[in-house]
Write an enzyme that holds these catalytic residues in place. Structure first.
Site, mmCIF file in Angstrom:
data_model
loop_
_atom_site.group_PDB
_atom_site.id
_atom_site.type_symbol
_atom_site.label_atom_id
_atom_site.label_comp_id
_atom_site.label_asym_id
_atom_site.label_seq_id
_atom_site.Cartn_x
_atom_site.Cartn_y
_atom_site.Cartn_z
ATOM 1 C CG ASP A 59 4.096 0.879 2.603
ATOM 2 O OD1 ASP A 59 2.944 0.418 2.703
ATOM 3 O OD2 ASP A 59 4.789 0.763 1.586
ATOM 4 C CG HIS A 65 2.660 1.532 -1.029
ATOM 5 N ND1 HIS A 65 3.650 0.617 -0.732
ATOM 6 C CD2 HIS A 65 2.260 1.244 -2.290
ATOM 7 C CE1 HIS A 65 3.822 -0.194 -1.771
ATOM 8 N NE2 HIS A 65 2.990 0.164 -2.730
ATOM 9 C CB SER A 97 4.742 -1.660 -4.887
ATOM 10 O OG SER A 97 3.516 -2.038 -4.328
#
Lengths: 353, 353
Positions: A298, A327, A144
């Site tokens: 995601d 995610h 991320s």
């Protein structure tokens, strides 16, 4: 400076804090005394040629890597590698709005300057070089916002990064995620208790932090994960109990200004600022062997966006992680998740570069 | 009662309002004088066998159907069908929190009772029967919350619905969408100007309505749509200009309590309450020829969820709409959208039942 017990060893295990001195920022501000929290595993070889850097994500620290990613049996094996995880600026462990005191008192709370991904990477490079004498990294890996830092490393310091593994993140933040970050920030700043960033305690902003947590509930997990009631594996008996017992406490313990610092940084992540806006030129600079590792479910870093960048990185491979959680599968709670991460990172670390 | 000029002919064209009398609600409340707004196109045949019902979505009314879906050259052709679009309770045109006066004064604003999809369908059936003598519908069609009503019609009144076309919606709301609806509602109710639902003007709640609009920006369009800068086709020159010039004005013109009435109804949509929680049994009751029409890039009614229900409806077909805009592709602005809708609805209307 605000006392917040969440940001300490009780919740984040052992770590060190070191200063890399004054950090002049891309946006024009300055951090007088840039302190970075970090932790290490393994031994640096005499040749200093076995170093791996882990970068951290929004709201996450080195601790999740300790819990899930690093150790014997993992690709990130301390018997083989000297692994350094550095917590990002604004993480609450490294210099952050809530803990700015001493030389940093002038940038406390709402006075904290805007920080970019590139500022983190500059500070991290200094820490690795000055403290450990590390000039080259066998691997930079992060998820991320950690992927944003990974890309930034590979673009900014191509000669220092031999391999790169951006997981569930992009080199150039997408317009959708810019709006998403705005929504997250507005959930916090709209709370009257936020008081323009000059609250006395994160508890004053609990309503805003709770709304922020619930928005993560919508975007952080896939639609299918909710349908499959993934929270049962975490021993909750309803989705409401999971929100109340996990996601909300997770975020309401945190500092609002710290989250906002990271959210703004995420929102403005873009390696193309090195090349006048030309993303292909920026990614074309990368010499690291790169595995681009999106998570298939995601909702905001979809494989489509990650693949578009992978195609611009010379020699990069797309390694999609199958993870119905979406995610926040990054937390590594699903049994099928870490074996995939380990397989890809293991293969990447085995490549000759 | 609040004066709100948005809810009138200037923004919604010509329509009628008729009362179906007292409506006792599933959740226990009562609407003393249930007024429904509706509009019609075409002529009802002497045999009353050419009627089509359109149901409306969250924040939408009959007007978007007039603008985009109904007319010569469309499957919904008034020269062939007698088409009735009925605005849902809480839409702001039919009885709603903001317009409850006269016999309904006791249920104004925060006193408005909880309404379910089933209540709408009961009221709609009454309107069609009492006002027009319509006992059977050639087609019920609606998008999003309109799909919820379409399913409810087909399950509750199987003998009255010959064909059904739920577009971009489900028969049983998903857990993900329950959380999504919570997030939307919290954006509004957390605004101090909301005043527990007793604000004096929707303008008092502009901050909350703006946050609510921005959350639609995250979920209403696909990640790819933002990347493709879909707003250029609508003559905006940035995504911020689109938000400021379209999405925020769209929602801030509306009444907060009306939106909350619809959001709660959407959140609790579930045909399985007819069958003790057994979704397969509920959908198994459907005798209408049904085309289930998800939008491929929909972020919160993904084809996967719609397909799971389609497989439970006897003889139903899955007709996926390709529309990169995602859920709000329902507005019909993309040139490739309406031809697909017309093709599927045209084929459905041509099936013998």
């Amino acid at each position: 400076m605000i006392e917040n017990p969440f940001y300490g060893p009780e919740f984040h295990g052992e770590y060190e804090v070191a200063s890399v001195g004054r950090l002049d920022l891309e946006e024009g501000g300055t951090i007088p005394d840039c302190r970075l929290a970090f932790t290490t595993w393994g031994e640096l070889s005499p040749e200093k040629d076995n170093a791996v850097l882990i970068t951290t994500w929004y709201s996450g620290t080195h601790q999740i890597w300790r819990d899930a990613y690093v150790g014997e049996g993992h690709a990130l094996d301390p018997s083989r590698w000297f692994i350094v995880a550095i917590d990002q600026i604004g993480s609450g462990l490294s210099v952050s709005p809530h803990n700015a005191d001493g030389d940093n008192a002038s940038i406390a709370m709402s006075n904290f300057p805007r920080v970019r991904i590139g500022d983190d990477v500059v500070a991290q490079e200094r820490l690795l070089r000055e403290r450990f004498g590390i000039e080259r990294l066998q691997l930079v890996v992060g998820g991320s916002m950690g992927a944003q830092q990974t890309y930034e490393w590979a673009v900014r310091f191509p000669e220092k990064v031999l391999r790169a593994a951006p997981i569930a993140g992009t080199a150039q933040n997408t317009p959708h995620d810019q709006i998403f970050a705005d929504v997250l920030m507005a959930a916090i700043t709209s709370d009257p208790g936020f008081a323009d960033g000059e609250y006395k305690s994160n508890a004053d902003v609990v309503a805003g932090l709770t709304r922020h947590a619930d928005i993560w509930g919508v975007m952080g997990f896939s639609t299918e994960a909710w349908k499959l009631e993934f929270w049962r594996a975490m021993e909750f008996d309803s989705k409401e109990a999971f929100l109340d017992g996990f996601l909300r406490p997770y975020f309401t313990a945190m500092d609002p200004n710290d989250l906002l610092c990271m959210a703004w940084k995420w929102q403005h992540g873009d390696v193309a600022r090195h090349t006048g806006g030309d993303l292909a030129a920026a990614l074309g600079r990368i010499t690291a062997k790169t595995y681009v590792m999106p998570i298939d479910e995601d909702m905001f870093f979809p494989p489509r966006d990650c693949r578009a960048e992978q195609e611009l990185v010379p020699g990069a491979e797309l390694r999609v992680i199958e993870e119905v959680l979406g995610h926040l599968g990054l937390f590594g709670v699903a049994p099928s998740y870490m074996p995939q991460i380990d397989r890809h990172l293991g293969e990447l670390l085995a490549t000759r570069v």
